[in-house]
Design a protein around this motif. Structure first.
Motif, PDB file in Angstrom:
ATOM      1  N   SER A 183      44.173  35.288  40.636  1.00  0.00           N
ATOM      2  CA  SER A 183      42.960  34.463  40.679  1.00  0.00           C
ATOM      3  C   SER A 183      42.012  34.834  39.545  1.00  0.00           C
ATOM      4  O   SER A 183      41.377  33.964  38.930  1.00  0.00           O
ATOM      5  CB  SER A 183      42.256  34.631  42.023  1.00  0.00           C
ATOM      6  N   ALA A 184      41.907  36.139  39.264  1.00  0.00           N
ATOM      7  CA  ALA A 184      41.028  36.586  38.180  1.00  0.00           C
ATOM      8  C   ALA A 184      41.509  36.046  36.835  1.00  0.00           C
ATOM      9  O   ALA A 184      40.696  35.630  35.991  1.00  0.00           O
ATOM     10  CB  ALA A 184      40.969  38.111  38.154  1.00  0.00           C
ATOM     11  N   LYS A 185      42.812  36.025  36.615  1.00  0.00           N
ATOM     12  CA  LYS A 185      43.361  35.454  35.375  1.00  0.00           C
ATOM     13  C   LYS A 185      42.978  33.982  35.260  1.00  0.00           C
ATOM     14  O   LYS A 185      42.570  33.508  34.198  1.00  0.00           O
ATOM     15  CB  LYS A 185      44.886  35.583  35.360  1.00  0.00           C
ATOM     16  N   TRP A 186      43.118  33.279  36.374  1.00  0.00           N
ATOM     17  CA  TRP A 186      42.831  31.840  36.394  1.00  0.00           C
ATOM     18  C   TRP A 186      41.358  31.573  36.136  1.00  0.00           C
ATOM     19  O   TRP A 186      40.997  30.689  35.352  1.00  0.00           O
ATOM     20  CB  TRP A 186      43.259  31.300  37.756  1.00  0.00           C
ATOM     21  N   VAL A 187      40.489  32.338  36.775  1.00  0.00           N
ATOM     22  CA  VAL A 187      39.043  32.169  36.594  1.00  0.00           C
ATOM     23  C   VAL A 187      38.640  32.449  35.155  1.00  0.00           C
ATOM     24  O   VAL A 187      37.852  31.713  34.550  1.00  0.00           O
ATOM     25  CB  VAL A 187      38.265  33.087  37.567  1.00  0.00           C
ATOM     26  N   ARG A 188      39.196  33.497  34.576  1.00  0.00           N
ATOM     27  CA  ARG A 188      38.857  33.839  33.196  1.00  0.00           C
ATOM     28  C   ARG A 188      39.406  32.820  32.214  1.00  0.00           C
ATOM     29  O   ARG A 188      38.752  32.487  31.207  1.00  0.00           O
ATOM     30  CB  ARG A 188      39.399  35.229  32.872  1.00  0.00           C
ATOM     31  N   THR A 189      40.602  32.310  32.474  1.00  0.00           N
ATOM     32  CA  THR A 189      41.198  31.306  31.593  1.00  0.00           C
ATOM     33  C   THR A 189      40.325  30.062  31.495  1.00  0.00           C
ATOM     34  O   THR A 189      40.145  29.485  30.418  1.00  0.00           O
ATOM     35  CB  THR A 189      42.602  30.908  32.098  1.00  0.00           C
ATOM     36  N   HIS A 190      39.755  29.663  32.636  1.00  0.00           N
ATOM     37  CA  HIS A 190      38.928  28.451  32.682  1.00  0.00           C
ATOM     38  C   HIS A 190      37.436  28.734  32.522  1.00  0.00           C
ATOM     39  O   HIS A 190      36.639  27.800  32.501  1.00  0.00           O
ATOM     40  CB  HIS A 190      39.157  27.729  34.015  1.00  0.00           C
TER      41      HIS A 190
END
Length: 207
Positions: free
Chosen positions: A109-116
């Motif tokens: 989830s952290a990867k996804w949040v940072r990506t966007h």
């Protein structure tokens, strides 16, 4: 002396559990949460998925991540189970199939949040699972703000959990995992490198 320390430890453990169970039992599902940049749901039950897709449909977030999806069910089956239409799932739903537990949920989830570059995210999971999920997520999300959206499958307010052995067992197991999560918080945590969120076929997992 050793017996005294053990007795005190047991008392503290039980008091802590009572406080934890009371807190969890008082969590309720928000009727009209404020809109956020996006929504994350941790798999583990149909009610969680239904709630998250409902939030997406109502415009409470621009995009939804379903984290911890098991590969045994197709994307079409997942879509049908939640009542999502083709347009909604094509444009606005991402599926993470790498996470195997709550720690993995937090990492992916952290990867996804940072990506966007999201700044405010609604987190959907069961009420008993929410304290530990927030703990693991907040450890990795830096400045992103999490808005809890606890899903309540059965009412355990007013201390009713005390007289329900099956609920008591679930709460005590979750309390133990929560204590382990607190212990891990004493050590620095780094988000693993690599890995993009997959939007390929998969299905809900259990945590």
């Amino acid at each position: 002396m050793a017996g005294t320390f053990v007795a005190c430890g047991i008392v503290l453990l039980l008091v802590g559990f009572a406080l934890f169970a009371t807190h969890v039992s008082r969590l309720s599902t928000p009727r009209n949460p404020q809109s956020a940049d996006a929504i994350i749901v941790l798999t583990g039950g149909q009610a969680r998925l239904d709630a998250a897709v409902g939030l997406l449909k109502s415009g409470k977030g621009e995009r939804l991540l379903i984290s911890g999806v098991h590969p045994s069910t197709t994307r079409k089956t997942l879509q049908a189970a939640t009542g999502g239409d083709d347009a909604l799932f094509s444009c606005c739903v991402d599926i993470d199939r790498a996470a195997l537990d709550t720690i993995g949920n937090a990492e992916e989830s952290a990867k996804w949040v940072r990506t966007h570059a999201y700044e405010r995210v609604i987190l959907v999971t069961n009420n008993y699972h929410m304290p530990r999920s927030l703990l693991e997520m907040q450890r990795l999300l830096d400045t992103a703000q999490l808005e809890p959206y606890p899903v309540v499958n059965s009412s355990i307010d007013k201390g009713s959990w005390i007289s329900r052995p099956e609920v008591l067992r679930v709460l005590f197991m979750e309390y133990g995992k929560y204590l382990l999560a607190l212990a891990r918080g004493a050590f620095p945590t780094h988000l693993p490198d690599g890995g993009m969120i997959s939007a390929s076929a998969s299905a809900p997992g259990q945590h």
